[in-house]
Design a protein around this motif. Structure first.
Motif, PDB file in Angstrom:
ATOM      1  N   ASP A 142       2.728   1.399   1.371  1.00 53.26           N
ATOM      2  CA  ASP A 142       1.690   0.394   1.528  1.00 53.26           C
ATOM      3  C   ASP A 142       0.709   0.719   2.652  1.00 53.26           C
ATOM      4  OD1 ASP A 142       2.742  -1.155  -0.535  1.00 53.26           O
ATOM      5  OD2 ASP A 142       4.142  -2.163   0.817  1.00 53.26           O
ATOM      6  N   LEU A 143       1.040   1.692   3.508  1.00 54.11           N
ATOM      7  CA  LEU A 143       0.099   2.079   4.555  1.00 54.11           C
ATOM      8  C   LEU A 143      -1.167   2.641   3.922  1.00 54.11           C
ATOM      9  CD1 LEU A 143       2.269   3.826   7.306  1.00 54.11           C
ATOM     10  CD2 LEU A 143       1.025   1.683   7.524  1.00 54.11           C
ATOM     11  N   PRO A 144      -2.318   2.306   4.464  1.00 54.22           N
ATOM     12  CA  PRO A 144      -3.574   2.849   3.914  1.00 54.22           C
ATOM     13  C   PRO A 144      -3.539   4.377   3.857  1.00 54.22           C
ATOM     14  CG  PRO A 144      -4.031   1.104   5.493  1.00 54.22           C
ATOM     15  CD  PRO A 144      -2.560   1.376   5.584  1.00 54.22           C
ATOM     16  N   LYS A 145      -4.082   4.935   2.796  1.00 52.83           N
ATOM     17  CA  LYS A 145      -4.060   6.385   2.601  1.00 52.83           C
ATOM     18  C   LYS A 145      -4.878   7.119   3.658  1.00 52.83           C
ATOM     19  CE  LYS A 145      -3.198   6.184  -2.377  1.00 52.83           C
ATOM     20  NZ  LYS A 145      -3.709   6.535  -3.742  1.00 52.83           N
ATOM     21  N   SER A 146      -5.815   6.406   4.276  1.00 52.08           N
ATOM     22  CA  SER A 146      -6.657   7.041   5.293  1.00 52.08           C
ATOM     23  C   SER A 146      -5.914   7.272   6.608  1.00 52.08           C
ATOM     24  CB  SER A 146      -7.898   6.180   5.557  1.00 52.08           C
ATOM     25  OG  SER A 146      -7.518   4.886   6.026  1.00 52.08           O
ATOM     26  N   PHE A 147      -4.736   6.610   6.776  1.00 54.69           N
ATOM     27  CA  PHE A 147      -3.966   6.754   8.010  1.00 54.69           C
ATOM     28  C   PHE A 147      -3.286   8.120   8.066  1.00 54.69           C
ATOM     29  CE2 PHE A 147      -2.906   2.120   9.400  1.00 54.69           C
ATOM     30  CZ  PHE A 147      -4.228   1.757   9.197  1.00 54.69           C
ATOM     31  N   LYS A 148      -3.329   8.735   9.232  1.00 50.76           N
ATOM     32  CA  LYS A 148      -2.453   9.872   9.500  1.00 50.76           C
ATOM     33  C   LYS A 148      -1.094   9.286   9.863  1.00 50.76           C
ATOM     34  CE  LYS A 148      -6.174  12.797  11.308  1.00 50.76           C
ATOM     35  NZ  LYS A 148      -6.164  13.820  10.272  1.00 50.76           N
TER      36      LYS A 148
END
Length: 296
Positions: free
Chosen positions: A37-43
């Motif tokens: 569920d973490l945004p894909k843009s997050f490292k």
């Protein structure tokens, strides 16, 4: 702005991530378990913060975070001495590694309204805090250590004392979600001390305060985050009944073990003045949003 966040899988963290992606930030999250569920843009670094390896620190250094949102806390609702000591050691170890990263200018952390003495009513940040549990002792110790480290290394430390926050992604056995869950199946919840009053604050208001602290330059210190008002547990229960269109008489609460006490609530002068923040979501609206989330 580059932001490093821990505790992104937690109650506050999940909600805060939704606010972060709507801003022009680059985000790196340290999470102990993978979360689709973490945004894909997050490292993402998949590691417990107490187990960070040299390779992880190299990734963080390369990322060059300016702000650290340290929301991690292991084992909630386990407030035993052992768990509190583990959290204390984890956070000390974490910040000792962070100070090697010269890009960091600000650390934002979440404390608790439990840091205040019971029955004092209005809670002002400058009042002496005396630990009354292992949890508060460990929180105070972490706060004190981070203040020392921050001063030595010229880092701004923001410490939020958050009152009774509620809303989506909260643990299902917490007060409001548990009431909603019981009533959803037409079961009357078991509630003790229904006359107890607390300062309830909706999660989006908490996230807005944290966002204000991220964006404001040269901000540091301790800030209360609450509504500045109190409502009884029975009052919360009645509002949920009303929003769910349930008969008050059928689901009337049993009066058990009620204790009269002076309700603590947040003094908001400091946060309103320095962060230009104030709560926007009224309790009726917040409860409706929470019901819609859990029953949606």
């Amino acid at each position: 702005m580059n932001i490093l966040i821990t505790g992104a899988n937690g109650f506050i963290g999940k909600n805060l991530c939704e606010h972060l992606i709507n801003n022009d930030f680059k985000i790196m999250a340290i999470v102990k378990r993978k979360n689709k569920d973490l945004p894909k843009s997050f490292k993402v670094i998949n590691r417990n913060i107490k187990d960070l390896k040299k390779s992880d620190l190299n990734k963080i250094k390369k990322f060059k975070p300016e702000v650290v949102l340290n929301l991690a806390w292991k084992g909630i609702p386990n407030f035993s001495l052992r768990n509190c000591v583990e959290n204390l050691e984890m956070h000390i170890n974490f910040v000792n590694k962070l100070i090697e990263i010269s890009s960091i200018k600000k650390i934002i952390m979440t404390g608790s309204c439990w840091e205040y003495i019971d029955n004092i009513g209005r809670c002002v940040e400058g009042k002496i805090v005396k630990p009354k549990s292992y949890f508060i002792w460990s929180k105070n110790s972490i706060h004190d250590y981070y203040k020392i480290i921050s001063k030595i290394h010229n880092i701004n430390l923001v410490w939020f004392r958050i009152f009774f926050v509620y809303g989506k992604y909260q643990r299902k056995n917490s007060l409001i979600p548990s009431i909603i869950s019981s009533l959803k199946y037409f079961e009357k919840p078991l509630i003790l001390n229904s006359s107890n009053k607390n300062d309830f604050i909706y999660i989006d208001d908490v996230c807005r305060a944290i966002m204000a602290a991220i964006k404001k330059k040269n901000i540091y210190g301790t800030f209360n985050i609450g509504s500045g008002n109190t409502i009884s547990v029975e009052g919360i229960y009645k509002k949920i009944l009303l929003k769910m269109n349930l008969n008050k008489k059928i689901f009337q609460l049993s009066k058990k073990n009620n204790k009269k006490s002076k309700a603590n609530f947040a003094d908001l002068k400091n946060v309103c003045s320095k962060l230009k923040w104030q709560p926007k979501i009224k309790i009726d609206n917040g409860i409706e949003k929470t019901i819609n989330f859990y029953n949606g």
